[in-house]
Design a protein around this motif. Sequence first.
Motif, mmCIF file in Angstrom:
data_model
loop_
_atom_site.group_PDB
_atom_site.id
_atom_site.type_symbol
_atom_site.label_atom_id
_atom_site.label_comp_id
_atom_site.label_asym_id
_atom_site.label_seq_id
_atom_site.Cartn_x
_atom_site.Cartn_y
_atom_site.Cartn_z
ATOM 1 N N GLY A 130 0.808 -1.199 0.000
ATOM 2 C CA GLY A 130 0.000 0.000 0.000
ATOM 3 C C GLY A 130 0.846 1.254 0.000
ATOM 4 N N VAL A 131 0.354 2.286 -0.667
ATOM 5 C CA VAL A 131 1.024 3.574 -0.643
ATOM 6 C C VAL A 131 0.124 4.533 0.100
ATOM 7 C CG1 VAL A 131 1.916 5.449 -2.016
ATOM 8 C CG2 VAL A 131 2.119 3.124 -2.835
ATOM 9 N N LEU A 132 0.562 4.995 1.245
ATOM 10 C CA LEU A 132 -0.264 5.896 2.030
ATOM 11 C C LEU A 132 0.271 7.312 1.999
ATOM 12 C CD1 LEU A 132 -0.938 3.530 5.016
ATOM 13 C CD2 LEU A 132 -2.360 3.979 3.037
ATOM 14 N N ASP A 133 1.529 7.451 1.640
ATOM 15 C CA ASP A 133 2.119 8.782 1.584
ATOM 16 C C ASP A 133 3.277 8.729 0.611
ATOM 17 O OD1 ASP A 133 2.290 11.536 2.943
ATOM 18 O OD2 ASP A 133 4.351 10.817 2.929
ATOM 19 N N SER A 134 3.725 9.912 0.186
ATOM 20 C CA SER A 134 4.843 9.917 -0.751
ATOM 21 C C SER A 134 6.097 9.335 -0.115
ATOM 22 C CB SER A 134 5.093 11.327 -1.262
ATOM 23 O OG SER A 134 5.223 12.213 -0.188
ATOM 24 N N GLY A 135 6.126 9.311 1.214
ATOM 25 C CA GLY A 135 7.272 8.707 1.889
ATOM 26 C C GLY A 135 7.460 7.252 1.511
ATOM 27 N N ASN A 136 6.352 6.542 1.300
ATOM 28 C CA ASN A 136 6.445 5.135 0.896
ATOM 29 C C ASN A 136 7.119 5.000 -0.452
ATOM 30 O OD1 ASN A 136 3.179 4.871 2.213
ATOM 31 N ND2 ASN A 136 5.046 4.187 3.191
ATOM 32 N N ILE A 137 6.742 5.897 -1.357
ATOM 33 C CA ILE A 137 7.337 5.864 -2.696
ATOM 34 C C ILE A 137 8.805 6.225 -2.607
ATOM 35 C CG2 ILE A 137 7.280 6.958 -4.958
ATOM 36 C CD1 ILE A 137 4.879 5.420 -4.710
ATOM 37 N N GLU A 138 9.087 7.247 -1.796
ATOM 38 C CA GLU A 138 10.452 7.765 -1.694
ATOM 39 C C GLU A 138 11.430 6.647 -1.361
ATOM 40 O OE1 GLU A 138 10.754 11.127 0.885
ATOM 41 O OE2 GLU A 138 12.909 10.895 1.107
ATOM 42 N N GLU A 139 11.042 5.795 -0.422
ATOM 43 C CA GLU A 139 11.984 4.763 -0.008
ATOM 44 C C GLU A 139 12.227 3.741 -1.111
ATOM 45 O OE1 GLU A 139 11.223 2.669 3.764
ATOM 46 O OE2 GLU A 139 12.299 4.364 4.622
ATOM 47 N N PHE A 140 11.259 3.608 -2.001
ATOM 48 C CA PHE A 140 11.444 2.621 -3.068
ATOM 49 C C PHE A 140 12.282 3.144 -4.218
ATOM 50 C CE2 PHE A 140 8.227 0.110 -1.078
ATOM 51 C CZ PHE A 140 8.533 -1.166 -1.479
ATOM 52 N N ILE A 141 12.197 4.419 -4.479
ATOM 53 C CA ILE A 141 12.897 4.906 -5.668
ATOM 54 C C ILE A 141 14.207 5.582 -5.336
ATOM 55 C CG2 ILE A 141 10.803 5.187 -7.003
ATOM 56 C CD1 ILE A 141 10.935 8.140 -6.460
ATOM 57 N N THR A 142 14.546 5.717 -4.055
ATOM 58 C CA THR A 142 15.793 6.395 -3.723
ATOM 59 C C THR A 142 16.984 5.534 -4.134
ATOM 60 O OG1 THR A 142 16.942 7.535 -1.978
ATOM 61 C CG2 THR A 142 15.937 5.475 -1.391
ATOM 62 N N ASP A 143 18.109 6.206 -4.417
ATOM 63 C CA ASP A 143 19.271 5.486 -4.909
ATOM 64 C C ASP A 143 19.900 4.620 -3.835
ATOM 65 O OD1 ASP A 143 18.890 7.808 -6.669
ATOM 66 O OD2 ASP A 143 20.592 6.902 -7.696
ATOM 67 N N LYS A 144 19.854 5.105 -2.617
ATOM 68 C CA LYS A 144 20.537 4.392 -1.550
ATOM 69 C C LYS A 144 19.730 4.595 -0.285
ATOM 70 C CE LYS A 144 25.174 3.646 0.063
ATOM 71 N NZ LYS A 144 26.563 3.977 -0.147
ATOM 72 N N THR A 145 19.383 3.514 0.372
ATOM 73 C CA THR A 145 18.583 3.641 1.581
ATOM 74 C C THR A 145 19.470 3.768 2.805
ATOM 75 O OG1 THR A 145 17.391 1.893 0.484
ATOM 76 C CG2 THR A 145 16.419 2.773 2.462
ATOM 77 N N PHE A 146 20.651 3.183 2.712
ATOM 78 C CA PHE A 146 21.501 3.114 3.890
ATOM 79 C C PHE A 146 22.342 4.377 4.020
ATOM 80 C CE2 PHE A 146 24.798 1.232 6.616
ATOM 81 C CZ PHE A 146 23.964 0.665 7.544
ATOM 82 N N THR A 147 21.646 5.481 4.208
ATOM 83 C CA THR A 147 22.338 6.754 4.360
ATOM 84 C C THR A 147 21.487 7.674 5.219
ATOM 85 O OG1 THR A 147 23.031 8.740 3.195
ATOM 86 C CG2 THR A 147 21.377 7.393 2.124
ATOM 87 N N PRO A 148 22.108 8.506 6.032
ATOM 88 C CA PRO A 148 21.289 9.422 6.834
ATOM 89 C C PRO A 148 20.759 10.601 6.036
ATOM 90 C CG PRO A 148 23.609 9.716 7.320
ATOM 91 C CD PRO A 148 23.521 8.548 6.404
ATOM 92 N N PHE A 149 21.256 10.793 4.813
ATOM 93 C CA PHE A 149 20.860 11.983 4.066
ATOM 94 C C PHE A 149 19.699 11.678 3.135
ATOM 95 C CE2 PHE A 149 25.245 12.552 5.198
ATOM 96 C CZ PHE A 149 25.219 13.807 5.744
#
Lengths: 375, 75, 528
Positions: C234-253
Amino acid sequence: MSKSLVEKISLWQLAVLIFIFEIGSVAVVGVGNESKQDAWLAVAIATGIGICLISFYMFLLKKLPGKNIFEIFTFCFGKWFGKVISFLYVLYFVYIASRVLRDFGELITTVIFETTPIEVVMITMMMVICYMLYLGLEVFGRTAEVFLPYVFSFILLIGIAILLSGEMEFENLQPVLAEGFGPIMKHIFPKLLTFPFGELVAFLVIIPAVTHFDKAGKVSGFAVLVSGFIIMYQKFIAIVTLGPEQLDRTVFPLLSAAREISLLQFIERVDLVIVFIVMFGIITKVSVFFYAGLKGLEHLVNLPYRYFVFPIAAIICYCSVQISANYAEHIEEGLKFIPFYMHVPFQILLPIAITPLLIWKGKKQQRGTDKHGSV
Amino acid sequence: MVTITFLVTLVGTLFLIAGIDVFMYKQSFFISIYKLFAEDQGTNEIYVDSALVVGFILALIVDFRIHKNKRSKES
Amino acid sequence: MGLFNFLFYRRKNKDKGNVTGEEFFQEERLSKQYFRNHEQNKQQIDQLFNKNFDFKMESIKLGDKDACVCYLETLLNKDDLTDKVLSAAQYTAIDGTNRNMDTIRDTYFPTLSYEYADNFHRVVWHILNGYAVIMIDGEEKALSLQIGNIEHRAIAEPSTQTIIRGPKEAFIESIETNISMVRRRIKNPFLTFESFHVGRDTKTTVAIGYIGDIMNEDILDEVRMRIQKIDIGGVLDSGNIEEFITDKTFTPFPLIFNTERPDTICGDLMEGKAAIFVDGSPFVLTVPSILTDFFQSSEDYYQPFLMSSFVRMIRYISFMIALVLPSLYVALSTFHQELLPTLLLLSIQAQREGVPFPAVIEIFVMELTFEIMREAGVRMPRAVGQTVSIVGALVIGQAAVEAGLVSNVLVIIVAFTAIASFVTPIYNFSISTRLLRFVLILFAAIFGLYGVLLFLVAMVIHLASLRSFSVPYLAGVAPFTIENQDDIFVRIPAWANRKRPTYLFAKAPIREKGNESPSPPPAKGGSK
């Protein structure tokens, strides 16, 4: 996944790397101290010769564009003998990397952390360098770009701050050329020429990875010129602040000079800050040698160099402790052995030796292709 | 392969260091080598020794990975 | 690439047959067939929806044809339905022969927007989207009519990214309204919105907005590809999408910029970026984004350029303060006292005299307390919000100092750090400083200033290695490009800022041609 990535750096990044590389460990140990008050002059002359040297290196690289020094060796000497020479170069680079690391470790443990074991400083530093090189040459270039303004501005500011503190005595510069050019030239060759300028031999591995290779010669010459000016500036500051006698006695000249800074009764003991600026230079310098060594191994074993980053880093850490029992021995070797028996052969003699071979083989190859083309 | 390279480089650099000592201090080669491995009193050489061991283990791991990758590609 | 993958091995999702814009609705458990026979269809739908209280199926007659209207009454406006559909069907008669769907629609519902549903999946999809679906006996497709939408929140002022001067409206939860807000501002025929449906359960509409004659095609393809690849419940907010399309998840930035301000989005679109709208979220993502984007507020462009340049500098400085001030305190007070001027050192030490903890513990506890208070302040009901601030200020601030648990200097440092961390215009980014601050304090406690520097170097290396949709995260600074310096650390006047950022590789790099300073030419004596 196992294929080696083609990594490129921009011309500007190359210039930045050369610049920080040159002024990095010079800021720690200081060069040309034997020339006393004429050290700055010696540096000026050495810079000129250094530019000739880098032009010579560029001449070699242009014979086989896009090939680094190891590939050139293989081209000149054939597969096996080329590999032996390449391995010697790898050892040389690894050894020099550990020497530079040792310089910095000694600086930190002498000036800041008297009680911290030098090994810890080296290992932590090496971990950061590993991380950077594991991420590749591009990241290395970009990181150096971020460092540049700090290194540059701090080194300039030291001079201004000392001047404002009123610690400069320009009489220290006199007498100019008291003993003529003879002794200076003796100091320039081989010590001042090989360190820091001759060490540019490591860039024989990096320059082929530049995006506009045809302009790399001009850019690196320019970078050497600018860094020569900065080294001269450092030398000049050290001489006028400390005077020739004290300069000869002190272990870390620029640091001792920076100790004289006292402004507004607030900015004092700036030398600590300088240590940390020097740190950027050391990181760059170790990384360049380390990278050169890694590239050599990549060429020898035919595996991506990333595989070797951590193991070779461990070797560098180990060697940097083992090269000498104490700092005096380290400096002794650095003055009496390294320039003559390591720097000169690897930086000057071997490159000169391959030149005729390279020209001859290049012509032969060209003729071969011409023939093929006509038939 | 990485492990072998690691060992060869290590031996090479150690010989280099020992050779420099031989040249500088005119002592025999074996004494120089012995001095490299002797644990000096009051130093923390154990740190770099362990770093070396870690490096060796990492080399083994990388080798293992390469081996595994190759095998999975073949099958 | 060997070791890191070995240590942090992450299994990548295999590319599955995903929902795309073409296939509205894919449900393996439903049959896809649409019958000509009216009764069969009715039965099929009834089976699916009969337990829902809000599902209605009303039989009507269109002329002499049997038909039925299916809809979910909670999703549409009941009055409109009665007005426009049910009553229309009642009295208009039609000639018995020679009809097809088009004539039926033209006769009975000429004013309503419509779609045809030629298979059963599409019928269900339309019902779930709030259409009234009319199934007519003997026809091979159904007619879906769009009735007025349901209510949503009115456009309000932005709540997280406030500014002083500039447009004061913010996005809301409805994607149509959000897109209309952007369209109202940019009247460029090339402004395009492509829609996708993401989420197995939610089938949320996700739209990529871009200006076709500016946006770089390669980056756009990458964005499309990554969104199509998303396989999520489910997509409830753009935050859900953000985590899927970001280049690298393992970063604080944060590698993807988000904003709730339409004017920011418009500015980004015109620079050559793509905006990702997600239905149900007032936060719109823009890609690619670089580090310096997070230090820019849209207000920078509305205020005089000198002031906004100054404010930008303040932001960078406060970022550094928020990051390193506590760790500097630890390093200086425990390792490098000689760096401090004597008087300052004396006053610090005098205050610390009765404090029972070492500086590290002291600052750790205080920072932690502050984080707890901050989190409490966000989560707690508005009505009790006052309490936290009073308790925080009085108990933590004053009482702790008076009791001799912490020193005064430390309270100043923690408070100043906290304020500095609020300066970043984008909330996401301050999270990264908060995380890194704690690590830095730890490094400072172990290695002093050397540790702090070492960590900062590692951070710079990490930043240099990051990429956002193939654009280096530090673009403009490293790799250094002189052309982009007009809008990074300072902002030069708008008439001189002629080019789009080069790192975005826009198709039309020049923003405006041949503008000159608007100041009047020299009155006399000057050249013509």
